[in-house]
Design an enzyme around this catalytic site. Structure first.
Site, PDB file in Angstrom:
ATOM      1  N   CYS A   1      -0.275  11.726   3.750  1.00 33.50           N
ATOM      2  CA  CYS A   1       1.190  12.257   3.083  1.00 33.50           C
ATOM      3  C   CYS A   1       1.757  12.921   4.397  1.00 33.50           C
ATOM      4  CB  CYS A   1       0.699  13.204   2.016  1.00 33.50           C
ATOM      5  SG  CYS A   1      -0.433  12.465   0.802  1.00 33.50           S
TER       6      CYS A   1
ATOM      7  N   GLY B   1       6.726  -0.522  -1.031  1.00 32.31           N
ATOM      8  CA  GLY B   1       5.868  -0.374  -2.099  1.00 32.31           C
ATOM      9  C   GLY B   1       4.315  -0.909  -1.585  1.00 32.31           C
TER      10      GLY B   1
ATOM     11  N   THR C   1     -16.666  -0.006 -12.482  1.00 30.03           N
ATOM     12  CA  THR C   1     -15.964  -1.105 -12.705  1.00 30.03           C
ATOM     13  C   THR C   1     -16.803  -2.006 -13.934  1.00 30.03           C
ATOM     14  OG1 THR C   1     -17.452  -2.396 -11.127  1.00 30.03           O
ATOM     15  CG2 THR C   1     -15.733  -1.155 -10.377  1.00 30.03           C
TER      16      THR C   1
ATOM     17  N   GLY D   1      -9.125   5.512  -6.536  1.00 32.34           N
ATOM     18  CA  GLY D   1      -7.805   5.600  -5.684  1.00 32.34           C
ATOM     19  C   GLY D   1      -7.147   4.411  -6.115  1.00 32.34           C
TER      20      GLY D   1
ATOM     21  N   VAL E   1       6.260  14.554  -6.239  1.00 27.47           N
ATOM     22  CA  VAL E   1       7.517  15.229  -5.792  1.00 27.47           C
ATOM     23  C   VAL E   1       7.837  14.885  -4.358  1.00 27.47           C
ATOM     24  CG1 VAL E   1       5.763  16.931  -4.839  1.00 27.47           C
ATOM     25  CG2 VAL E   1       8.292  17.818  -5.217  1.00 27.47           C
TER      26      VAL E   1
ATOM     27  N   TYR F   1       8.697  36.603 -14.525  1.00 25.73           N
ATOM     28  CA  TYR F   1      10.223  36.610 -14.358  1.00 25.73           C
ATOM     29  C   TYR F   1      10.499  38.180 -13.524  1.00 25.73           C
ATOM     30  CZ  TYR F   1      15.049  38.599 -15.045  1.00 25.73           C
ATOM     31  OH  TYR F   1      16.086  39.087 -14.827  1.00 25.73           O
TER      32      TYR F   1
END
Ligand code: FAD
Length: 564
Positions: free
Chosen positions: A47, A248, A277, A286, A343, A439
């Protein structure tokens, strides 16, 4: 624990594989655990790679979360890098392993085998795709090659407008390159709906990236001056110094396929909730597995680091449970599916999403409602408040939250994380209304954007706030009433809208038709809501256009940017 000296072999040593190995060791000291990794590195931060290319992360060492030595010393796990697993003999419980440095092949027996082979970047079979100067980004060596090429380049062409394509665009602009981005679809960022993805396209464009939608590369040729000539599906020719393919990934399931394990229709390995599996001695985790979408319950490929890590933990646990179940020492964990919470940031704009988008909901045939809102990320009276553009999708029948998308410069990821957490509990929009969130003026608002999203959606479902759908705008016969000020209206409005500023409505409502539906519009939806409450009490048939002009512009942007 009655742990026998079992042999656990793991193929692939990055996010899922490394996590699985470490988890298995934490649960069982007696097992022998061996990781085989084809590449040079284990447990590296994929990443971080776009930021390594862009010199934001300046040292390669920072990308290495662990090394073969640290695995050995800390966990007593053997790691063999530059070692490829080339076959599985399920009957004999053996794998075939090739040392890529020496070319020597050997066999290794296993009691449990984990396939954490990840995904491969898609490289379409286009003429010239293997030319020097055409890159994919998956490993540290890939990123070093792109870094070296970028140092000599003036222009880069990125193919694909997903998260990695956008991050690369930002980083290459940061290095001083001119960047063009081609995307075959009519929008960037497939996990988002087009009008939400439009904000990212706008931000890229504002920072000099040429975004070309509905356009794909068709061929690559080397030019005499060592650059590349790219022909596109729109018969355009682009000259560039380097091309990055980010269209992709597909599951790297070749080993599993050759071994006859069950695969799904999307090409990923099929596993149960314990990551096992179709072979009871083989687990998989993954990017290589298919996962169930938590909302639609459809199979999906979700190549993200969070699910890969959690699945590694689940598989490590399941394997040790399998070996020790007689004494119940290791309770099972389960992987129940994904929301696809994700994100990314591009030129200071954060884009985040969780759950399903409209495309997925339509595909799954699920009835849904949506609201748009644009609150500040903290109280407006405190300096520095930035808008967050939020879209919330929820069930028409019971208000269950189905998905959320948010875009803004601050406070975006936290709001999506809160909604994702609510979704994990199966919460409804009514629960969002009531969430008690922190807040103080510099952090949020007494009504946090998440509360507000719940309130708008809750009001809508209770019938307190009928919403008109933007997609019906072109066809509607309703009267469009814009309740913003005259100056705002003069600055730009929806064609055919009439201006009745909110402050004048009490005196002027009798000018409105009695028997024609009225759609109310303002900047972001708030004044239209006040106008709605007022007009409702006069008996007029009124609705509010969700998200106001801000959402209208986002819709227009989504359409317009195709012609950039
Ligand atoms: P991988 O991490 O890809 O590891 C699989 C490993 O298996 C590879 O190293 C491969 O060499 C090895 N292997 C394959 N076959 C064999 C074999 N036969 N023998 C031996 N070894 C083999 N996700 C996020 O959530 N957030 C992000 O910001 C994000 N950014 C990303 C940026 C980039 C540039 C990339 C490439 C990915 C990013 N991801 C991000 C995705 C994330 O990195 C992956 O989802 C995650 O790494 C998947 O983990 P994995 O273990 O399944 O596969």
């Amino acid at each position: 624990m009655n742990a026998l000296k079992k042999r656990i072999l793991i193929v692939g040593g990055v996010a899922g594989g490394a996590t699985c190995a470490a988890r298995a060791r934490r649960l069982c000291e007696a097992c022998e655990i061996v990781v085989f990794e084809r590449g040079l590195h284990v447990s590296f931060a994929n990443c971080g790679l776009p930021y390594f290319v862009g010199d934001v992360i300046t040292s390669e060492a920072k990308l290495l979360v662990a090394t073969p030595d640290s695995f050995k010393q800390r966990f007593n796990i053997e790691v063999h890098t530059e070692t490829e697993v080339t076959g599985i003999d399920r009957e004999a419980r053996l794998i075939e392993v090739r040392d890529l440095r020496t070319g020597i092949t050997r066999q290794e027996p296993y009691d449990a085998l984990v396939l954490a082979t990840g995904a491969q970047p898609i490289r379409p079979p286009l003429p010239g795709i293997d030319l020097p100067g055409v890159y994919v980004l998956r490993t540290i060596p890939d990123s070093q090659k792109i870094k070296d090429a970028a140092a000599q380049a003036k222009h880069a062409l990125i193919l694909g407008g997903g998260f990695i394509g956008l991050e690369m665009a930002e980083n290459l602009v940061g290095l001083g390159l001119e960047v063009t981005l081609l995307e075959l679809a009519e929008q960037l960022l497939p996990p988002l709906d087009p009008e939400m993805a439009g904000y990212a396209a706008e931000r890229l464009q504002a920072n000099g990236v040429k975004v070309r939608l509905e356009e794909a590369a068709m061929s690559f040729e080397a030019t005499p001056d060592n650059s590349l000539r790219v022909r596109t599906s729109k018969a355009a020719t682009l000259d560039t110094d380097l091309v990055i393919i980010g269209i992709g990934v597909r599951p790297d399931a070749a080993l599993a396929r050759a071994a006859g394990l069950e695969l799904g229709a999307l090409g990923g390995i099929r596993v149960d909730e314990f990551m096992r599996t179709s072979d009871p001695a083989i687990w998989a985790v993954g990017d290589v597995v298919e996962v169930k979408n938590r909302i639609t319950r459809e199979w999906q490929l979700v190549p993200l680091a969070g699910p890969a890590n959690r699945q590694g933990r689940v598989a490590g646990t399941a394997i040790i449970h399998h070996f020790t179940c007689s004494d119940q020492a290791t309770p099972l964990l389960a992987f129940e599916g994904v929301l696809g919470t994700a994100v990314c940031e591009v030129f200071g704009l954060t884009i985040a999403c969780t759950g399903t988008n409209e495309k997925q909901l339509r595909h799954a045939g699920m009835a849904y409602e949506k609201v748009y809102l644009h609150p500040g990320h903290h109280a407006g009276y405190f300096p520095g408040a930035k808008p967050i553009h939020i879209k919330l999708l929820f069930s028409k029948t019971d208000g269950r939250i189905l998905g959320a998308q948010a875009v803004g410069e601050a406070g975006v990821a936290g709001r999506i994380d809160v909604i994702a957490t609510a979704m994990m509990s199966g919460d409804t929009v009514f629960e969002l209304e009531d969430l008690e969130l922190c807040y103080a003026p510099q952090f949020g608002a007494a009504k946090d954007p998440v509360n507000l999203a719940g309130m708008v959606a809750g009001n809508h479902l209770r019938g307190d706030l009928p919403l008109a759908d933007w997609s019906e705008l072109e066809k509607t016969t309703a009267l469009l009433v814009d309740v913003r000020s005259e100056t705002e209206f003069a600055d730009g409005h929806i064609p055919k809208a009439q201006n009745f500023p909110l402050e004048t409505l009490r005196d002027r409502f009798h000018e409105l038709p009695q028997n024609r539906e009225i759609w109310l519009i303002c900047g972001v939806g708030q004044r239209a809501y006040y106008a709605f409450r007022l007009l409702l009490q006069t008996g007029l048939p009124v609705k509010v256009l969700s998200g106001g002009m801000q959402t209208y512009k986002a819709w227009m942007q989504a359409g317009e940017c195709r012609t950039w």
